[in-house]
Motif scaffolding. Structure first.
Motif, short mmCIF file in Angstrom:
data_model
loop_
_atom_site.label_atom_id
_atom_site.label_comp_id
_atom_site.label_asym_id
_atom_site.label_seq_id
_atom_site.Cartn_x
_atom_site.Cartn_y
_atom_site.Cartn_z
N ALA A 358 0.86 -1.20 0.00
CA ALA A 358 0.00 0.00 0.00
C ALA A 358 0.89 1.24 0.00
CB ALA A 358 -0.89 0.00 1.24
N LYS A 359 0.37 2.32 -0.55
CA LYS A 359 1.08 3.59 -0.46
C LYS A 359 1.05 4.06 1.00
CE LYS A 359 2.33 4.47 -4.60
NZ LYS A 359 3.77 4.26 -4.69
N TYR A 360 2.13 4.73 1.42
CA TYR A 360 2.16 5.21 2.80
C TYR A 360 0.94 6.09 3.09
CZ TYR A 360 3.39 7.69 7.01
OH TYR A 360 3.34 8.21 8.27
N ARG A 361 0.54 6.89 2.10
CA ARG A 361 -0.54 7.85 2.35
C ARG A 361 -1.93 7.20 2.42
NH1 ARG A 361 1.43 12.86 1.95
NH2 ARG A 361 3.28 13.11 0.67
N ASP A 362 -2.04 5.94 2.04
CA ASP A 362 -3.38 5.33 1.95
C ASP A 362 -4.12 5.37 3.28
OD1 ASP A 362 -2.88 4.84 -0.68
OD2 ASP A 362 -2.67 2.65 -0.49
N PHE A 363 -3.42 5.08 4.37
CA PHE A 363 -4.14 5.02 5.66
C PHE A 363 -4.62 6.40 6.08
CE2 PHE A 363 -1.40 6.64 9.10
CZ PHE A 363 -0.14 6.66 8.50
N HIS A 364 -3.84 7.41 5.74
CA HIS A 364 -4.26 8.79 6.03
C HIS A 364 -5.51 9.12 5.22
CE1 HIS A 364 -4.03 13.10 6.72
NE2 HIS A 364 -4.04 13.29 5.41
N ASP A 365 -5.47 8.82 3.94
CA ASP A 365 -6.62 9.13 3.07
C ASP A 365 -7.87 8.39 3.53
OD1 ASP A 365 -4.94 10.74 1.62
OD2 ASP A 365 -4.59 9.29 0.01
N ALA A 366 -7.69 7.13 3.93
CA ALA A 366 -8.85 6.33 4.35
C ALA A 366 -9.50 6.94 5.60
CB ALA A 366 -8.41 4.88 4.62
N TYR A 421 9.59 7.65 2.41
CA TYR A 421 8.70 7.73 3.57
C TYR A 421 7.30 8.17 3.08
CZ TYR A 421 7.44 9.13 8.46
OH TYR A 421 6.84 9.27 9.69
N ALA A 422 7.01 9.46 3.09
CA ALA A 422 5.64 9.93 2.83
C ALA A 422 5.15 9.56 1.43
CB ALA A 422 5.56 11.43 3.04
N ASP A 423 6.05 9.54 0.45
CA ASP A 423 5.63 9.17 -0.90
C ASP A 423 5.98 7.71 -1.20
OD1 ASP A 423 4.74 11.72 -1.22
OD2 ASP A 423 6.47 12.41 -2.40
N GLY A 424 6.33 6.96 -0.18
CA GLY A 424 6.80 5.60 -0.38
C GLY A 424 5.70 4.56 -0.24
N THR A 425 6.13 3.32 -0.19
CA THR A 425 5.24 2.16 -0.15
C THR A 425 5.52 1.38 1.13
OG1 THR A 425 5.30 2.07 -2.55
CG2 THR A 425 4.62 0.05 -1.43
N LEU A 426 4.47 0.88 1.74
CA LEU A 426 4.65 0.14 3.00
C LEU A 426 5.30 -1.22 2.75
CD1 LEU A 426 1.29 0.92 4.87
CD2 LEU A 426 3.51 2.08 5.04
N GLU A 427 6.17 -1.59 3.68
CA GLU A 427 6.88 -2.87 3.61
C GLU A 427 6.79 -3.56 4.97
OE1 GLU A 427 11.02 -2.78 2.36
OE2 GLU A 427 10.60 -0.86 1.40
N PRO A 428 6.85 -4.90 4.98
CA PRO A 428 6.88 -5.60 6.27
C PRO A 428 8.04 -5.08 7.12
CG PRO A 428 6.61 -7.16 4.48
CD PRO A 428 6.87 -5.83 3.84
N VAL A 464 3.64 -3.33 10.11
CA VAL A 464 3.32 -3.91 8.80
C VAL A 464 3.91 -5.33 8.79
CG1 VAL A 464 3.47 -3.67 6.29
CG2 VAL A 464 3.50 -1.62 7.74
N THR A 465 3.06 -6.31 8.49
CA THR A 465 3.51 -7.70 8.45
C THR A 465 3.49 -8.20 7.00
OG1 THR A 465 1.26 -8.49 8.80
CG2 THR A 465 2.62 -8.17 10.78
N GLU A 466 3.89 -9.46 6.81
CA GLU A 466 3.94 -10.01 5.44
C GLU A 466 2.56 -10.00 4.79
OE1 GLU A 466 6.54 -10.90 3.71
OE2 GLU A 466 8.00 -10.65 5.34
N ASP A 467 1.53 -10.21 5.60
CA ASP A 467 0.20 -10.34 5.01
C ASP A 467 -0.79 -9.27 5.47
OD1 ASP A 467 0.07 -11.19 7.55
OD2 ASP A 467 -0.77 -13.17 7.14
N GLY A 468 -0.32 -8.23 6.08
CA GLY A 468 -1.25 -7.18 6.51
C GLY A 468 -0.62 -6.33 7.59
N ASN A 469 -1.19 -6.40 8.79
CA ASN A 469 -0.57 -5.64 9.88
C ASN A 469 -0.90 -6.30 11.21
OD1 ASN A 469 -2.93 -4.39 11.35
ND2 ASN A 469 -3.34 -3.52 9.33
N ARG A 470 -0.14 -5.88 12.23
CA ARG A 470 -0.43 -6.32 13.59
C ARG A 470 -0.49 -5.08 14.46
NH1 ARG A 470 3.87 -9.73 14.85
NH2 ARG A 470 4.77 -8.60 16.59
N ASN A 471 -1.57 -4.98 15.24
CA ASN A 471 -1.71 -3.85 16.16
C ASN A 471 -0.96 -4.17 17.44
OD1 ASN A 471 -2.43 -1.81 17.85
ND2 ASN A 471 -4.63 -1.91 17.44
N LEU A 472 0.19 -3.53 17.62
CA LEU A 472 1.00 -3.82 18.80
C LEU A 472 0.30 -3.38 20.08
CD1 LEU A 472 4.58 -2.68 17.59
CD2 LEU A 472 3.53 -4.94 17.42
N SER A 473 -0.60 -2.39 19.95
CA SER A 473 -1.28 -1.86 21.14
C SER A 473 -2.71 -2.39 21.28
CB SER A 473 -1.27 -0.32 21.12
OG SER A 473 -1.49 0.18 19.82
#
Ligand code: GLY
Ligand code: MN
Ligand code: MN
Length: 493
Positions: A358-366, A421-428, A464-473
């Motif tokens: 996903a693009k880094y900005r996607d979560f902000h836009d969502a 960072y801001a214009d980048g892509t999310l990675e595990p 960010v994990t291999e298949d999505g994400n994990r909420n540490l909190s």
């Protein structure tokens, strides 16, 4: 082997003893000085195991070496800063130095010295040396008369001990600045931490080249290694306990002020970690609409919300960054719940957008999309939603970006280029906060009165994990009914 930057016995003059000025020792007789020289046991520690992150710091130094072949790299920890007269602020080692060494000693300097390059390969890698203050000299009185003597500030590791612990040969830092000043060849340093090192290098470095080093060290931290992820989880777990502590004392905070909340969280941070990772925001009532409310001197009243934004920093200096907005009396009012649930929905949408690729900005836009929808539905913002978003009009009440990288710094990797960072892509392995909010200032005449003075933010630390994400909190509830049930259970014990 490269020529030694600082020989084992530096020819530099011994550092003069800086006597403490507190008057405890008005005069030292020759007899006392002689007496203090002897009668001390040898406490050198043997066969120390390397610190847990030693293999990781070695890998980070190897990557740094490969990026800057043939150049001397100087990364200082920084120095003590005066608070007043002869007292200093608590020392916190520079992020770059900590990342590359695992050490946190004031005045320490990591130097990567380029090895001569064999003609066949063109690059010889680097030798790393860590420069530290050695154990205090007992012969010359430094140990008990100097303000940084071990009798005053506590035992230090010897250079031999530090070398074993860090997995980096250690040498005496006294004389390093002079040696750096005399040395030739290309060199870069991380600026802003150690004025003496910078002064020694002033004719040898350029701002542009040093900035490249700073940017590299920021971008290197964008993807966390296994050790770092473990530390971030520890930071979050302590933070969860700190939030529980706060819920349990809310009635005491009501009798005093936001300071009681700040102090309660700080106790957890100091007992289980190094410190808080940033100034705790303990914002009750309308203070919740001030984004960085750290004065924390306001009243805590039943019927109001408490926005608590706080994070424990581990002993290794990784920090959590978590926010919950809690009803002080345990139940959200109708208008508080309406706003809270909207922010929750926005956060859910944001977290769902965190995945590799996903693009880094996607979560902000969502998140922003959900918040704009709510504001339009409530009649606070003129539609259509897409138009409002295009003009950014929702920002009167959403105010800030929806998150940031998290790690050694709360706003981690801040020197990274936009493309990384801001214009980048999310990675595990990336770790970021997702923290939408809605803030209705007490004096905002554009919203109905019932909204005024309400601020809500919900902030979680997402890996960010291999298949999505994990909420540490995830150990802290987020949904409004779950928050109420959690608070009720904690207040019963
Ligand atoms: N606590 C600062 C932030 O959330 O970014
Ligand atoms: Mn925060
Ligand atoms: Mn944050």
């Amino acid at each position: 082997m490269a020529e030694e930057l600082v020989p084992e016995t530096p020819e530099t003059e011994e550092k003069p003893i800086k006597q403490r000025k507190n008057g405890l020792y008005p005069g030292v007789t020759d007899e006392l000085a002689e007496n203090m020289r002897s009668g001390w046991a040898d406490t050198e520690l043997q066969d120390l195991e390397p610190i847990a992150q030693a293999a990781h710091t070695a890998a980070r130094r190897a990557a740094l070496s490969a990026r800057f072949p043939g150049e001397r790299l100087v990364i200082p920890a920084g120095n003590l800063k005066t608070r007043s007269n002869d007292t200093e602020y608590t020392f916190r080692a520079s992020t770059e130095y900590t990342y590359l060494t695992g050490d946190q000693t004031q005045d320490g300097v990591l130097v990567l010295e380029p090895r001569p390059a064999p003609e066949s390969t063109g690059t010889g890698g680097h030798d790393a040396t860590i420069y530290l203050l050695p154990r205090s000299n007992r012969e010359n009185g430094e140990f008990w008369l100097d303000g940084q003597g071990e009798l005053w500030v506590g035992r230090r590791h010897s250079l031999g001990e530090a070398g074993q612990l860090l997995g980096i040969p250690a040498k005496d830092v006294r004389g390093l600045a002079a040696a750096l000043g005399d040395a030739t060849g290309p060199v870069r340093t991380v600026r802003g931490h150690d004025a003496a090192v910078e002064a020694a290098l002033t004719d040898k470095v350029t701002a542009e080249r040093d900035e490249e080093l700073r940017v590299y060290l920021s971008e290197a931290r964008v993807v966390k290694d296994a050790f770092e992820i473990g530390e971030l989880q520890k930071a979050v777990d302590s933070t969860v306990r700190g939030f529980e502590d706060v819920v349990k004392i809310l009635d005491k905070a009501e009798a005093t002020s936001e300071r009681y909340i700040e102090g309660t969280f700080f106790l957890r941070a100091r007992v289980e970690g190094n410190d808080i990772g940033y100034g705790s925001i303990c914002a009750a009532g309308p203070h919740a609409t001030t984004l960085h409310w750290v004065r924390n001197d306001g009243d805590v009243r039943r019927g109001d919300l408490l926005l608590l934004d706080a994070g424990v920093e581990t002993y290794t200096l990784y920090t959590a960054d978590v926010t919950r907005t809690l009803p002080i009396d345990g139940r959200y009012s109708e208008i508080q719940r309406k706003i809270y649930d909207a922010v929750y929905e926005a956060q859910e949408a944001g977290i769902a957008a965190v995945r590799p690729g996903a693009k880094y900005r996607d979560f902000h836009d969502a998140s922003q999309h959900v918040l704009a929808e709510k504001l339009v539905a409530w009649g606070l913002l003129e539609g259509p939603v897409e138009k409002a978003l295009e003009l950014g009009l929702q920002r009167r009440w959403t105010l800030h970006g929806t998150g940031h990288m998290l790690g050694l710094d709360v706003h981690d990797c801040a020197a990274a280029r936009r493309e990384a960072y801001a214009d980048g892509t999310l990675e595990p392995g990336m770790c970021l906060t997702v923290e939408p909010g809605l803030y209705f200032q007490a004096d905002d005449l554009t919203v109905p009165e019932e909204y005024r003075g309400i601020g809500v933010r919900i902030e979680d630390d997402i890996l960010v994990t291999e298949d999505g994400n994990r909420n540490l909190s995830a150990g802290l509830p987020r949904r409004s009914d779950e928050v109420e049930a959690w608070m009720a259970a904690l207040r019963q014990v």
